[in-house]
Structures are given as structure tokens and as C-alpha cells.
Design an enzyme around this catalytic site. Structure first.
Site, PDB file in Angstrom:
ATOM      1  N   GLU A 147       0.801  -1.222   0.000  1.00  0.00           N
ATOM      2  CA  GLU A 147       0.000   0.000   0.000  1.00  0.00           C
ATOM      3  C   GLU A 147       0.840   1.281   0.000  1.00  0.00           C
ATOM      4  O   GLU A 147       0.392   2.302  -0.501  1.00  0.00           O
ATOM      5  CB  GLU A 147      -0.930   0.021   1.233  1.00  0.00           C
ATOM      6  N   SER A 171     -56.683   6.609  13.088  1.00  0.00           N
ATOM      7  CA  SER A 171     -57.319   7.682  13.858  1.00  0.00           C
ATOM      8  C   SER A 171     -56.516   8.123  15.078  1.00  0.00           C
ATOM      9  O   SER A 171     -56.806   9.174  15.646  1.00  0.00           O
ATOM     10  CB  SER A 171     -58.690   7.224  14.328  1.00  0.00           C
TER      11      SER A 171
END
Ligand SMILES: [Zn+2]
Ligand SMILES: [Zn+2]
Length: 881
Positions: free
Chosen positions: A138, A439
């Protein structure tokens, strides 16, 4: 490095390169995150990029603060950089985090091993080979660079030019990758790149190489859900990371470059990753990290992938713990500017103390109900399956419940499903299920806002008649009531809430309140639907939302009704303290005023009707109980309770959202509907109320008897007529349906004045020998037989009801209306030979709406016996949808 191996190593390196070329592999090119520019962009930007790079290096490394536009841009980028903070790097190892209940007793311990996909290691645990493998593949100059690699940048610039703008070389250093992992910023804009370089340099100034490399090893994405090398080592090789061989280390170093490509679990990925392993080994050999012998041994080692997913947690977390963890992780991510993955690692590994609001007594009461199968019935007493569709689609009934202390907003308990919880971090219906509230939404979307704006009072009258409020379908009756074609006519708000009459809430929402007020008030109680509620979405008044709500949201939205109108957002933890005693998250609630104290009182009062079995003076069907009357009662009536039922029109959801002087709570009941929507059967309709009642009775059993607080001095009472909302008269007491006088509460200033008397009820003399087409007695004329003349009480509407379409159902109270202007046609003056017409008094406006003929069948006798008491009970007879 062993000198004698050097030529061999070089040879190997060459061989590796050749083999790569031969197989056409372009590893560096396939690297998603290493490419500086992912997509081809214009040549202009490439040159700009190059110039910026050079400028940047000059600015940073040499410290030139020269003028010029580009330098200015670079400075601009730098000044907007949010530097990586030390706390963002605070992943520790081996520390246990604790979650405490409200009494500060430990309710759960968290260790890194529980967070199996993210187990951090210390530098000492990292094997030499792994460290070197990472560096080799890397970032080969990791040990010497300053966070960014000048040679790498330079070579990418060269390659840019050589390849005419195509990047073939370049990438991020390990330090830069750490920065990306911490900030979660992966995009490759020039600005982001500059900021990333800057942060990488800052990071290197703050921390040594060991720490940076350890951070990298702990956050790097190893694919298959593994973050960090330890979890990857567990998963791929079933080993502790410190026991990995060289070959295995190179695999872990190979994967992060492109975890999807180098995925050892697939056949293709296996070939790819083994190729890359060779590349890593070659690089290690070239850099002198290993010798030829080690290289050869690693090359010939047969890799033994295990793919073991360990389930380290012996006891699953609770729904409450799950929710707290999510909250803390979210808040850390936001407030500390870090990724979720890192926040998660911190929570599990940093030895935090998380102080929650969970009340163990209340939670255990709730647990016992949710773990009792009798509250989730699947069969009736004869063993017959209650819900055939549920059986067919393999679902069991589910529920979610939340209890909140309305005075603090502290969530006391929650449960997210049917029965014992067997998995950690499971689907939590108390917080994650977004269901239509039906409701139960009316109080917060319609009534409380309209009352708070003084647009209505509980005594306000709305005509419950067929309406056409859906703008998209102007010819279709909308909304309908729960019992289709049942309209009650003149209806008070109080009754409309108690019986959950859709037309009443829809007309208030559409004609009185307006959508903007509704949205604004919903937002005040934590439900933000600004984006989805418009003037034509009247379904909101019945709880029809595009995005539903969770029991947590509903329980929280009702808290102002108990706490004098004051709202505080639901809170599940109060603070998070780190190992050194610093408060890293302070989550004390904030309080805002949602409604006035008077509104809160009126809503408590009217919502009490919903759970009241029967209330005088309503007579006839009006006297029945509220929709939750036969299921909700706390401590045998010793503690006040109020609330609202909710049902979606297709019976997919049942709700009860209610409160006592101590707590608010919401229960949702229904099915997950994984394959198809499963409609609840009538035998299941009451389960939300039954569960609510059972849990709340356990919770309240040792609490002292309490009533809701008395109204403040700003509330006044008046004796009003429930059909006009005005000061009651004698006639109101003689309504054929029963005494219609009620002591009603008003916010001072909104009450009717004493001379504002009922104009709905009228006394009139009718002749019982003569009826109109609707069966109503006509007014007596001077020639009527005294034996057929009777004084009765009737009603009259101020705004006449006229059917707007043929065959439209008529409101029930039309039969009680006085056929004003229509006089007995049976009795006539004694014939004088002239056949003189009856001189009637001037006709009233009411005449105009009376149909001369109607297709309606003759109605029953208009008189309702006042004692005709329908026990309306649980909503089955009500307009609850
Ligand atoms: Zn009246
Ligand atoms: Zn007559």
C-alpha cells in the site's frame, strides 16, 4: 536483508510483474480508492489538478504564502478543512463499555468481541509480516514520508502528462487512507484531495507511525463485513491475528485494495486474491522485508480459508439496548464527525459509560406481557386459526410498544416484537416500524392544533354529512365513516373524538384548520411531514400518511397532553462518559411549548371520553362508550387514563396511544406483511388495547391513585347544548334522543355568552295525522284535530343539508328536523265552498332544501326513545378508521 538473496528477489519481482502483464492484470488500475481521478474528466481539470498539486506541495512543504489565484484556491480548500480530531482516533482495545439503567445499575456490558465485525487490536498484537505486507503493497515509503508521498504524487503528475491526462500511477498513502476512513469522505474531487493531504500531514505530526499503522489495521475494510484485521483473521482463517502465517498476512494485505474483486469466498475472487498475494510477497521480498526462503514457503503454502462467522454474544441484546446503541452511534457519528464504523468500534471498545433512561421495573412489566403468547393469539378457544392469511404466509402477529415519562421525555421501556428476543440488533417495531397511525393521529394532526389556535372548542359543532373532500376525486364521497353510509348530522367535536368520526376530523382539517397549521403543529411534537402534507392530502386527518410513524414517535407526540402542553423529544440516554470521566455526549432533553396549558387540559378531557364506558347526558346511541371503553381501565379506575384508538381502513394496523397522569404509551399491533398485506381479523381488533391495558396496569399497580390535574383558572364551564354548542334551553333537555345538555369546558373568552342560546332545538306543534315523505310529522294547522296535535321538540339546521347527489345517504338527524313551512295536509277548513287554501306563515329558508320526492325509503318513526342505549363499546360500531 540477506544479501545473497537479493538477485533472486529482484528476479522474483520481475517474474511477478511479467506474470501480471501476461495475465493482463492491471491491479493498480483496478484500484477503486487508489485512483486519484476515477472518471475521465476534461483535460483542463487535469492540468488544473497538476498545478494545484505543485502549488500545494510548495505551500505546505516550503511554507510559501505567495499570491495568485490558484494559491488562493488552495488556501480556500485548506481553510475549509475540518482537521481530524484526536477523539476521532480514540479506538481503544480491551476496555469494556457499560450501559446503565435509570438507577445506574449495569444493564449490559459491551466488549469488542461482541462487535464481531469490528474487533480492534493493539500495535503489539499485529504480526510483523502483516505490518510489512501492508507497507509493501500500500505504501512502501510509509516509514519515511510526512503523510503524503511526494514521489508518488510526482510520478502521478508525470504519468498524467505522459499518458495525456490518464492516470495510471498514484494513490493514497496509508496515512491518507486512515484519514479517509475516519472522515468517511471517499470522493476524489480536487478539493477533497487537498484537504485529505492536509489532514494526513497533520495526523503525522500528531502521532507516530506505529499508531497510524495500528489505526489503519483496525479500520481497513477487509470485505465480507469485516472491518479491521482481527475480525478478518477470525472470519477468513478462524485465527487470532497474531497467529497468522506470512501467506495469510499477505491475503489480508491484498484484500483492502478492492474487497469485492479480491473476495476469497468466490471462485473468481479466490484466483484474483491469490494473484495479488503473489504481488504482495514479491514486493516484500524486493523491499527486503522477507527473504527468499520465506517467500518460497509462503508461495507454496496451501491456504485454508474457513469463513467462520462467530456469534460471540451469548445473550441477545434487548430492544432498548439496541435502540440506545443506535442512538449513541448516530450521535457520535454526527457530533464527532466520524464514520459509523468507527463510532461503532468506539462504543464497543472504549470503556464508555452509557447512562440510559430505562426503568427496569417498567421494562420488566412490559417484557412479561410481550413474552406471554396469550397476548398474541393465533387460535380461538376451539383451536381454530384466527387469521388464515397469516398462517398461509407464515407470519405471526407482531406488536411494538413504548412508554415515556411525559415530564422529561425519558423513554422508560420499549418492546419491539412478539415473544422473546433471540437475536441482537434485531428489527425493532417499537422504533423502526413505520406504520399508518389511523385515527390515533387525529388528536395531534387535527384536534389539538385547532383547539390551540382557538378555532374550535370541544363544543364546536360539525355537520356529519356526506362530503367530497378528495380534490382528485370530487365526485366520490370522501372520507367515509367507519360504518359506511352512517352520518350522524350535527356532531360536537367532543363526540367526534369519542366516536372517532372521520367526517368531523376531515372537515375540521380541511375547512377550519388548514394543512399548514396541521404540519406546523405536527412538527412541534416531533413528527416532521413538511414534505408530504399538502392541502389536498386530507387523508392526513384520518392518519393516512405516505411515511408512517413508529410507536416511539406516537408515544412521544402525546406527551404534551400530560405535561401542560410542553414537549420534549424522546430520550433514551442522558450522557456518555469516557474512561477518564469526560462527558463525550450530553443528551439532556430540551423542552419546547407545543400547546397552551388550556389545550392540554381540553385534550386530556376529551380523550378521556374515548375510554369512558358511557356518558350522560348523551342519550340513545350518543350515550354509548368511547372506542376503547371496554378495554382500557387503570388500577380499576383509581388512576385516570385517556387516549385514542387507531385503525387503518384495510385493518392492517391497530393502535392505542394513551396516557395516565404518570406516563404516555403507544402500542401498534399487526403483521409485518413480508409477502402480502395481512388484514387483521375481527378477533384480533382489540389486541393493541389489550396489550396497552395489560402493560400499563402492571406499571401502575403500585402507584398512588391520581387524577389528571384540574383545569387552570383560564378554563370556564358553561351548560351547553351538545347539538348547537350554545347555552342550553329547556328544549335541549327534551331532545327526543335524550337530554342533550352538558357542562362543557371552554378556554376563557371562547365560551358562549349567556344570551347566546341554542338555536338548533325548537318546540313546535305538529299534527300526528300528517307526515312528509321522510315520515316527519307536519306542522299543525289551525284546523287540525286537537287530539292529533302534539307539542314536540325538533331540530333545525342553520346551514340546511341538501343531498348533492341522488341517492346520497342522509344524516340520521334529518328525521328530527322540523319540516318548517309544511303544514298538515289532512285537516282542512270546514268546506265553505271556496276550497280556500290554508294561509301558512311565511315559509322559512328550510323549505328550499326539502326534497319534494325522494328515493329514500320512509324512515322509522322519528322519535328515538331516550333510553335506547346502544353500548357502542370498542370501536366496532364506530367510525374508527
Ligand atoms: Zn339545543
Ligand atoms: Zn292535522
Amino acid at each position: 536483508m540477506d544479501q545473497k538473496n537479493l538477485p533472486e528477489a529482484k528476479k522474483q519481482r520481475k517474474k511477478t510483474k511479467v506474470s501480471n502483464k501476461a495475465t493482463g492484470k492491471t491491479h493498480k488500475k483496478s484500484v477503486g480508492k487508489k485512483k486519484i481521478v476515477k472518471k475521465p474528466v476534461g483535460i483542463f481539470f487535469h492540468f488544473l489538478f497538476i498545478i494545484l498539486k505543485v502549488l500545494f506541495i510548495l505551500v505546505i512543504a516550503v511554507g510559501i504564502s505567495g499570491g495568485g489565484l490558484l494559491t488562493g484556491i488552495v488556501y480556500g480548500y485548506l481553510s475549509t478543512t475540518v482537521p481530524v480530531q484526536p477523539e476521532q482516533l480514540e479506538i481503544r482495545t480491551g476496555l469494556t463499555s457499560y450501559i446503565y439503567d435509570i438507577d445506574e445499575n449495569v444493564m449490559m456490558e459491551l466488549t469488542g468481541s461482541q462487535n464481531i465485525n469490528r474487533i480492534p487490536i493493539s500495535y503489539e498484537q499485529m504480526p510483523y509480516y502483516l505490518e510489512k505486507a501492508f507497507i509493501a503493497i500500500e505504501d512502501e515509503r510509509f516509514d519515511s514520508h510526512i503523510g503524503i508521498d511526494m514521489r508518488r504524487i510526482a510520478s502521478s503528475v508525470v504519468s498524467l502528462v505522459v499518458n495525456k491526462g490518464r492516470i495510471t500511477q498514484g494513490g493514497s498513502t496509508i496515512t491518507q487512507q486512515v484519514v479517509k476512513h475516519i472522515t468517511g469522505k471517499w470522493d476524489n474531487t480536487i478539493e477533497r484531495k487537498v484537504q485529505e493531504w492536509y489532514n494526513a500531514i497533520l495526523l503525522e505530526r500528531k502521532y507516530d507511525k506505529k499508531r497510524i499503522l495500528t489505526l489503519y489495521a483496525n479500520v481497513v475494510n477487509e470485505g465480507n463485513g469485516c472491518y479491521g484485521v482481527q475480525s478478518a483473521s477470525n472470519y477468513y482463517f478462524d485465527k487470532d491475528v497474531s497467529d497468522l502465517s506470512l501467506a495469510e498476512c499477505t491475503i489480508l494485505a491484498a484484500i483492502p485494495n478492492a474487497p469485492t474483486t479480491y473476495n476469497p469466498t468466490t471462485e473468481k475472487g479466490r484466483v484474483e486474491v491469490e494473484d495479488r498475494k503473489e504481488l504482495v510477497l514479491g514486493k516484500m521480498l524486493e523491499l527486503g522485508f522477507i527473504d527468499q526462503k520465506e517467500y518460497d514457503a509462503a508461495m507454496s503454502q496451501e491456504l485454508n480459508f474457513t469463513f467462520t462467522r462467530k456469534t460471540a454474544i451469548e445473550k441477545p441484546t434487548t430492544y432498548f439496548t439496541d435502540h440506545v446503541l443506535n442512538e449513541v452511534i448516530n450521535d457520535l457519528t454526527e457530533q464527532k464527525n466520524i464514520t459509523r464504523s468507527i463510532a461503532e468500534s468506539m462504543v464497543y471498545n472504549n470503556g464508555y459509560k452509557i447512562y440510559t433512561t430505562m426503568d427496569p421495573y417498567i421494562q420488566s412489566g412490559m417484557d412479561s406481557v410481550f413474552m406471554d403468547p396469550s397476548y398474541f393469539p393465533e387460535k380461538d378457544e376451539n383451536g381454530n386459526v384466527l387469521n388464515k392469511n397469516a398462517e398461509k404466509y407464515g407470519e405471526v402477529p407482531q406488536a411494538g410498544m413504548v412508554i415515556i415519562d411525559p415530564f422529561t421525555g425519558y423513554v422508560k421501556a420499549m418492546y419491539g416484537g412478539n415473544g422473546e428476543k433471540t437475536v441482537s440488533r434485531a428489527y425493532n417495531r417499537a422504533t423502526q416500524a413505520k406504520r399508518q397511525p389511523g385515527s390515533s393521529f387525529k388528536p395531534i394532526a387535527v384536534y389539538a392544533p385547532a383547539m390551540d389556535l382557538r378555532l374550535i372548542s370541544p363544543a364546536t359543532i360539525v355537520d356529519d354529512v356526506p362530503v367530497y373532500l378528495d380534490e382528485k376525486n370530487p365526485d366520490t364521497i370522501y372520507p367515509t365513516n367507519y360504518v359506511k353510509n352512517q352520518y350522524r348530522g350535527l356532531t360536537s367535536i367532543r363526540y367526534g373524538i369519542k366516536a372517532s368520526v372521520n367526517v368531523v376530523s376531515a372537515r375540521v382539517w380541511k375547512e377550519i384548520l388548514g394543512f399548514e397549521n396541521s404540519v406546523a403543529y405536527l412538527k412541534k411534537v416531533g413528527i416532521d411531514r413538511e414534505d408530504e402534507i399538502y392541502h389536498d392530502t386530507v387523508s392526513v386527518a384520518m392518519g393516512g400518511l405516505r411515511t408512517g410513524v413508529s410507536p416511539l414517535e406516537m408515544a412521544d407526540a402525546f406527551t404534551p397532553f400530560v405535561n401542560s402542553g410542553i414537549y420534549s423529544p424522546a430520550t433514551t440516554y442522558t450522557k456518555v462518559v469516557d474512561i477518564d470521566g469526560n462527558v463525550i455526549l450530553d443528551n439532556r432533553p430540551e423542552y419546547t411549548v407545543a400547546y397552551s396549558e388550556e389545550t392540554a387540559f381540553l385534550m386530556r378531557n376529551v380523550l378521556s371520553e374515548v375510554v369512558t364506558p358511557k356518558n350522560s347526558p348523551y342519550g340513545g346511541q350518543w350515550g354509548g362508550g368511547g372506542t376503547a371503553a371496554s378495554h382500557i381501565k387503570i388500577k380499576d379506575g383509581a388512576i385516570d387514563v385517556a387516549g385514542k384508538t387507531g385503525t387503518t381502513s384495510d385493518n392492517l394496523d391497530k393502535w392505542f396511544v394513551g396516557f395516565t397522569p404518570y406516563y404516555t404509551a403507544a402500542v401498534w399491533y399487526g403483521y409485518d406483511n413480508q409477502i402480502k398485506p395481512i388484514t387483521l381479523t375481527s378477533a384480533e381488533y382489540s389486541q393493541a388495547m389489550i396489550i396497552w391495558n395489560a402493560v400499563m396496569n402492571k406499571v401502575h399497580q403500585d402507584l398512588p391513585t391520581t387524577r389528571f390535574p384540574d383545569p387552570s383558572g383560564n378554563i370556564v364551564t358553561r351548560e351547553v347544548c351538545i347539538f348547537s354548542g350554545k347555552i342550553a334551553t329547556d328544549a335541549c333537555r327534551q331532545d327526543p334522543r335524550g337530554n342533550s345538555v352538558k357542562t362543557e369546558f371552554f378556554v376563557r373568552g371562547t365560551e358562549p355568552s349567556y344570551d347566546d342560546i341554542c338555536d338548533v332545538h325548537v318546540k313546535a306543534k305538529v299534527c300526528t295525522a300528517s307526515k312528509d315523505n321522510w315520515g316527519r310529522y307536519l306542522l299543525a294547522n289551525p284546523y287540525c284535530d286537537p287530539n292529533t296535535v302534539s307539542e314536540v321538540v325538533r331540530i333545525q339546521r342553520k346551514i340546511p343539508w341538501v343531498p348533492s347527489k341522488p341517492g346520497e345517504p342522509m344524516p340520521e338527524d334529518v328525521y328530527l328536523e322540523l319540516p318548517a313551512g309544511e303544514y298538515c295536509t289532512v285537516h282542512k277548513p270546514v268546506a265553505t265552498g271556496h276550497g280556500a287554501a290554508i294561509t301558512a306563515p311565511p315559509t322559512s329558508h328550510i323549505d328550499e332544501r326539502l326534497p319534494s320526492e325522494t328515493t329514500q325509503p320512509a324512515p322509522p318513526v322519528a322519535e328515538h326513545t331516550p333510553d335506547d342505549d346502544e353500548e357502542t363499546g370498542d370501536g366496532l360500531n364506530f367510525n374508527d378508521s
